[in-house]
Every structure is written in structure tokens, then in C-alpha cells.
Motif scaffolding. Structure first.
Motif, mmCIF file in Angstrom:
data_model
loop_
_atom_site.group_PDB
_atom_site.id
_atom_site.type_symbol
_atom_site.label_atom_id
_atom_site.label_comp_id
_atom_site.label_asym_id
_atom_site.label_seq_id
_atom_site.Cartn_x
_atom_site.Cartn_y
_atom_site.Cartn_z
ATOM 1 N N GLY A 104 0.808 -1.202 0.000
ATOM 2 C CA GLY A 104 0.000 0.000 0.000
ATOM 3 C C GLY A 104 0.847 1.260 0.000
ATOM 4 N N PRO A 105 0.203 2.431 0.043
ATOM 5 C CA PRO A 105 0.940 3.710 0.001
ATOM 6 C C PRO A 105 1.784 3.919 1.241
ATOM 7 N N ARG A 106 2.881 4.640 1.085
ATOM 8 C CA ARG A 106 3.794 4.903 2.197
ATOM 9 C C ARG A 106 3.293 6.024 3.113
ATOM 10 N N ASP A 107 2.642 7.016 2.538
ATOM 11 C CA ASP A 107 2.357 8.245 3.278
ATOM 12 C C ASP A 107 0.974 8.304 3.908
ATOM 13 N N SER A 108 0.109 7.357 3.613
ATOM 14 C CA SER A 108 -1.249 7.420 4.152
ATOM 15 C C SER A 108 -1.856 6.027 4.192
ATOM 16 N N LEU A 109 -2.947 5.895 4.951
ATOM 17 C CA LEU A 109 -3.683 4.640 5.006
ATOM 18 C C LEU A 109 -4.675 4.571 3.854
ATOM 19 N N LEU A 110 -4.747 3.421 3.208
ATOM 20 C CA LEU A 110 -5.727 3.197 2.158
ATOM 21 C C LEU A 110 -6.997 2.659 2.811
ATOM 22 N N LYS A 111 -8.092 3.378 2.659
ATOM 23 C CA LYS A 111 -9.320 3.068 3.385
ATOM 24 C C LYS A 111 -10.164 2.040 2.644
ATOM 25 N N CYS A 112 -10.492 0.953 3.337
ATOM 26 C CA CYS A 112 -11.325 -0.114 2.795
ATOM 27 C C CYS A 112 -12.348 -0.528 3.849
ATOM 28 N N PHE A 113 -13.259 -1.406 3.485
ATOM 29 C CA PHE A 113 -14.180 -1.969 4.460
ATOM 30 C C PHE A 113 -14.558 -3.387 4.072
ATOM 31 N N ILE A 114 -14.972 -4.156 5.063
ATOM 32 C CA ILE A 114 -15.308 -5.572 4.879
ATOM 33 C C ILE A 114 -16.769 -5.780 5.250
ATOM 34 N N LYS A 115 -17.496 -6.466 4.367
ATOM 35 C CA LYS A 115 -18.877 -6.852 4.642
ATOM 36 C C LYS A 115 -18.923 -8.353 4.911
ATOM 37 N N ARG A 116 -19.612 -8.725 5.988
ATOM 38 C CA ARG A 116 -19.725 -10.128 6.364
ATOM 39 C C ARG A 116 -21.132 -10.640 6.101
ATOM 40 N N ASN A 117 -21.212 -11.836 5.516
ATOM 41 C CA ASN A 117 -22.496 -12.506 5.312
ATOM 42 C C ASN A 117 -22.497 -13.748 6.200
ATOM 43 N N ARG A 118 -23.225 -13.695 7.300
ATOM 44 C CA ARG A 118 -23.206 -14.793 8.266
ATOM 45 C C ARG A 118 -23.829 -16.071 7.705
ATOM 46 N N SER A 119 -24.876 -15.942 6.910
ATOM 47 C CA SER A 119 -25.579 -17.125 6.413
ATOM 48 C C SER A 119 -24.730 -17.960 5.472
ATOM 49 N N THR A 120 -23.922 -17.305 4.632
ATOM 50 C CA THR A 120 -23.081 -18.029 3.667
ATOM 51 C C THR A 120 -21.630 -18.135 4.119
ATOM 52 N N GLN A 121 -21.301 -17.521 5.260
ATOM 53 C CA GLN A 121 -19.936 -17.512 5.796
ATOM 54 C C GLN A 121 -18.943 -16.991 4.757
ATOM 55 N N THR A 122 -19.324 -15.871 4.167
ATOM 56 C CA THR A 122 -18.476 -15.218 3.170
ATOM 57 C C THR A 122 -18.162 -13.796 3.618
ATOM 58 N N TYR A 123 -17.044 -13.282 3.103
ATOM 59 C CA TYR A 123 -16.562 -11.952 3.466
ATOM 60 C C TYR A 123 -16.130 -11.245 2.189
ATOM 61 N N PHE A 124 -16.453 -9.949 2.089
ATOM 62 C CA PHE A 124 -16.173 -9.192 0.879
ATOM 63 C C PHE A 124 -15.433 -7.904 1.233
ATOM 64 N N LEU A 125 -14.317 -7.694 0.545
ATOM 65 C CA LEU A 125 -13.483 -6.511 0.768
ATOM 66 C C LEU A 125 -13.767 -5.481 -0.318
ATOM 67 N N PHE A 126 -14.016 -4.234 0.108
ATOM 68 C CA PHE A 126 -14.288 -3.143 -0.819
ATOM 69 C C PHE A 126 -13.342 -1.986 -0.542
ATOM 70 N N LEU A 127 -13.022 -1.256 -1.604
ATOM 71 C CA LEU A 127 -12.261 -0.020 -1.483
ATOM 72 C C LEU A 127 -13.234 1.123 -1.240
ATOM 73 N N SER A 128 -13.004 1.907 -0.193
ATOM 74 C CA SER A 128 -13.875 3.039 0.108
ATOM 75 C C SER A 128 -13.721 4.119 -0.959
ATOM 76 N N LEU A 129 -14.843 4.597 -1.476
ATOM 77 C CA LEU A 129 -14.824 5.628 -2.504
ATOM 78 C C LEU A 129 -14.995 7.022 -1.916
ATOM 79 N N THR A 130 -15.524 7.095 -0.708
ATOM 80 C CA THR A 130 -15.703 8.369 -0.013
ATOM 81 C C THR A 130 -15.262 8.198 1.430
ATOM 82 N N ASN A 131 -15.343 9.273 2.200
ATOM 83 C CA ASN A 131 -14.999 9.208 3.617
ATOM 84 C C ASN A 131 -16.133 8.644 4.461
ATOM 85 N N ALA A 132 -17.295 8.463 3.853
ATOM 86 C CA ALA A 132 -18.431 7.899 4.583
ATOM 87 C C ALA A 132 -18.185 6.434 4.898
#
Length: 391
Positions: A104-132
């Protein structure tokens, strides 16, 4: 003419085919209309200038997809685009699929988030597009939990709908021990020259037709994650340690470098269309990887969770996530470099990975150099596993 019109014209020219039938047998002679296109024959200096302006103007997703589209136009466009686009370490931007395997970048944190689906036991990683904390995000990786008699596996893939080891989109996995206190992260491709493959049943499951014979797919250990046993049942967050076998400890020092994967070694373009944009016909390992060799003479980088402070008024353990975490959880953590063989310096106070809860099945994941999105995602997946002996 807009860039979208140029790309559309290139694709229409590329799809043109001329069929010729022989007198004795039916032979198919494919003639690519791309060679007759004015865009493919654009002077190199002019083409480079156009692509430089596109790359400079489209700095964030979703507009960034125009840069990826340029790389898919033809070979000449692809080669120049690959030269122009910098790695996330230098640009701070994820552009091509291989970016998830690069630091990843040296000078800052790259913001992402993870969504969990308990029923299927799956996890999805997304890149944050905004600060929200609740934006849609850009999909990066997916993982599926597989329980076994003596361990638990998390299969990591670049396709949300195909998370199998035999898939061409499989890029690695993480495996736990019986207690869920120790985890090993495996990369599907060698993280550096000289990396040793770990033979297992999953190694044989990979479709060998989709992998270059010079760079075999398999299980290459890149990191080990361990959680400290809480025998006395004391209060407080989990204590964890990550040994990054593929990253030298010198990587966090000023001017330090770490091995970087530059392309996927996939030879079947039909397995994942976007990966074929970056496949090179060269089989040389130096084109596949860059960076130092992590050997026995190099100490591996060790990460440890940052110690929280006890807040008397709130009566809880606190860490400053700068607004990125809103729900108290034992899963929340921040990782920093551990000064294993020397005095602590400013580089050991810098947060390399932070993970925290914002909703029932929504978690933020922010990372930076020297780890990649794949490595950060795998470390966070280990935190989802049940650890009764650590709490």
C-alpha cells in the motif's frame, strides 16, 4: 472525440472478422481489424501524452476505470499504460487487479471496508470511494470460510461468485490451528524469488492449465498470525502478533524496500477477463517479481497490536481510530511494527493496519506500506474466527 468514443471505436475494430472458406475443407482465417484502426497506429509520443493526461485526470474510482479500459484496447496501449501507472506504494491508488498483491501507500492509510455474510460464511473486501462509512465501494476481494475437522480455511478469491481453490481467480488462503489461535497465510503465487512452496492437498486442486509452468501455483507461506492465550481470563482486547515472512524488517526503515508482485502468472485469459490485461508472455521471474529476496539473512517484519489505554469515564479500553470505528468490539485492533532487534523509532509508532467494527456485519480495514490489500484482508479474516481461549 472523447476517450469513451475512442475506446468504443477500438473495440469495434478489434471485433471485425473475415471468414474465408477453402474448396476442400472449411478453414477459418481470422483477420483482426485492429491493425487497420487509426488508434492502434497512433504515434507513440502522441499516444503517451494522451494516456498521461487520462491517468492524471482520473485519480479515483469510478472514473479510474477509464485507465483500465485504455490498457485493454490493444497491445501498444497496454504496454504504455503499464509504464505510466505507478504501484499503490507510489501513487496511493489501486488501479489494476494486481494492485491488491502490491504494498500500500507509504504516506497514508488506504481506506477499505469488509462486509460479512453470516448465512453463507463469506466476506467481501471493498475499497472506500468516499470518507463515509456506508458507501458502496469498489469490490476488491472475497473470502469463504471452510470448516474442517482439525482447522478452518478461508479461501480468498478475486471473484465474488467463484471462491474455489481450482478457480483461476484463487489468489491465496489462510488456515488456522485447532484452537483458532495460530494462523498461516498462504499466497497462491510466489511472493519473492526463492519462495518455497508448501505441498498440500489444495496445491493439487489448482487447475494447472491456468498457471504458467515457470511459476507454479500452490501454497507459499507469507505470514503467520498468533493470538496470545488468555489463561487467567483478564479483561482487555486480544493480543496478537504477525510475522510477515515475505517482508524484511528493513522495509519500514527510510529507503527500505519490500518484494512486489508485478503481474499474475495466469495463462488462461478466459478464467478472469481483467487479469488478461496484465499478462506478459515473458516467463522470466524478474519480470514477475521485484524487490529484495527475503532469506535467512534477513529478519522478517513483526507486527503487534498497539496497546490500548483504559478510559476511566467510559470504563473501557480505547484506541484512536480517527472516526473510522464506531462500535466497541474485542475484534478492533491496530497493528504497528515491533522493534524486535533494536531501539524503537518513529517507524514503530506508525499504524500499518487498523480494523474495527462500525455495524453488525460491517467493518473498516485501513492499511499501508509495506503490506498489501491481500495480506491485510487475510490478517483481518483471522480475527473473525472464534477464539474462546483468547478472550
Amino acid at each position: 472525440m472523447s476517450i469513451r468514443s475512442i475506446i468504443q471505436d477500438m473495440r469495434m475494430s478489434r471485433s471485425q472478422r473475415v471468414v474465408q472458406e477453402g474448396s476442400s475443407t472449411a478453414a477459418m482465417a481470422v483477420v483482426d481489424g485492429l491493425s487497420q484502426s487509426c488508434w492502434a497506429n497512433m504515434p507513440q509520443e502522441l499516444l503517451r501524452e494522451v494516456l498521461l493526461r487520462i491517468e492524471a485526470s482520473e485519480t479515483a474510482w469510478p472514473p479510474r476505470k477509464s485507465v483500465v479500459a485504455c490498457a485493454g484496447v490493444c497491445r501498444s496501449w497496454r504496454l504504455i499504460t503499464k509504464e505510466i501507472v505507478k504501484t499503490p506504494e507510489l501513487s496511493g491508488t489501486l488501479t489494476f487487479p494486481i494492485s491488491v498483491k502490491q504494498p500500500g501507500p507509504r504516506d497514508s492509510l488506504l481506506k477499505c471496508f469488509i462486509k460479512r455474510n453470516r448465512s453463507t460464511q463469506t466476506y467481501f473486501l471493498f475499497l472506500s470511494l468516499t470518507n463515509a462509512l456506508t458507501d458502496d465501494g469498489k469490490f476488491l476481494l472475497a473470502a469463504r470460510k471452510c470448516r474442517r475437522a482439525t482447522c478452518t480455511d478461508y479461501i480468498i478469491s478475486m471473484h465474488a461468485g467463484d471462491m474455489s481453490k481450482g478457480s483461476g481467480t484463487y489468489i491465496g488462503k489462510i488456515r488456522s490451528n485447532f484452537l483458532g489461535t495460530k494462523f498461516t497465510i498462504y499466497d497462491g503465487q510466489p511472493p519473492h524469488t526463492g519462495a518455497k512452496i508448501t505441498k498440500s492437498r489444495s496445491t493439487r486442486l489448482v487447475n494447472l492449465k491456468q498457471v504458467s509452468p515457470r511459476v507454479p501455483a500452490g501454497n507459499y507461506p507469507v505470514a503467520h498470525v498468533s493470538y496470545e492465550l488468555n489463561v487467567l481470563g483478564s479483561r482487555g482486547p486480544r493480543r496478537m502478533q504477525c510475522i510477515m515472512d515475505a517482508i524484511p524488517s528493513s522495509a519500514i526503515a527510510p529507503g527500505g524496500v519490500t518484494p512486489t508482485q508485478m503481474e499474475f502468472s495466469i495463462t488462461n485469459p478466459d478464467s478472469f477477463s481483467s487479469l488478461s490485461l496484465f499478462h506478459s508472455k515473458s516467463n522470466r521471474m524478474e519480470n514477475f517479481l521485484s524487490g529484495p529476496l527475503v532469506s535467512q539473512s534477513h529478519e522478517a517484519l513483526v507486527l503487534k497490536n498497539k496497546s490500548p489505554r483504559w478510559h476511566e469515564q467510559l470504563q473501557c479500553w480505547c484506541l484512536n481510530f480517527h472516526g473510522r470505528v464506531t462500535v466497541a468490539s474485542v475484534k478492533n485492533f491496530q497493528l504497528v511494527a515491533s522493534p524486535e532487534n533494536g531501539p524503537s523509532g518513529p517507524e514503530h509508532e506508525r499504524i500499518i493496519l487498523q480494523f474495527g467494527k462500525v455495524d453488525k456485519d460491517l467493518f473498516t480495514m485501513d492499511y499501508r506500506y509495506p503490506i498489501s490489500a491481500f495480506q491485510a484482508f487475510a490478517i483481518c479474516l483471522s480475527n473473525f474466527d472464534s477464539k474462546l481461549a483468547c478472550e
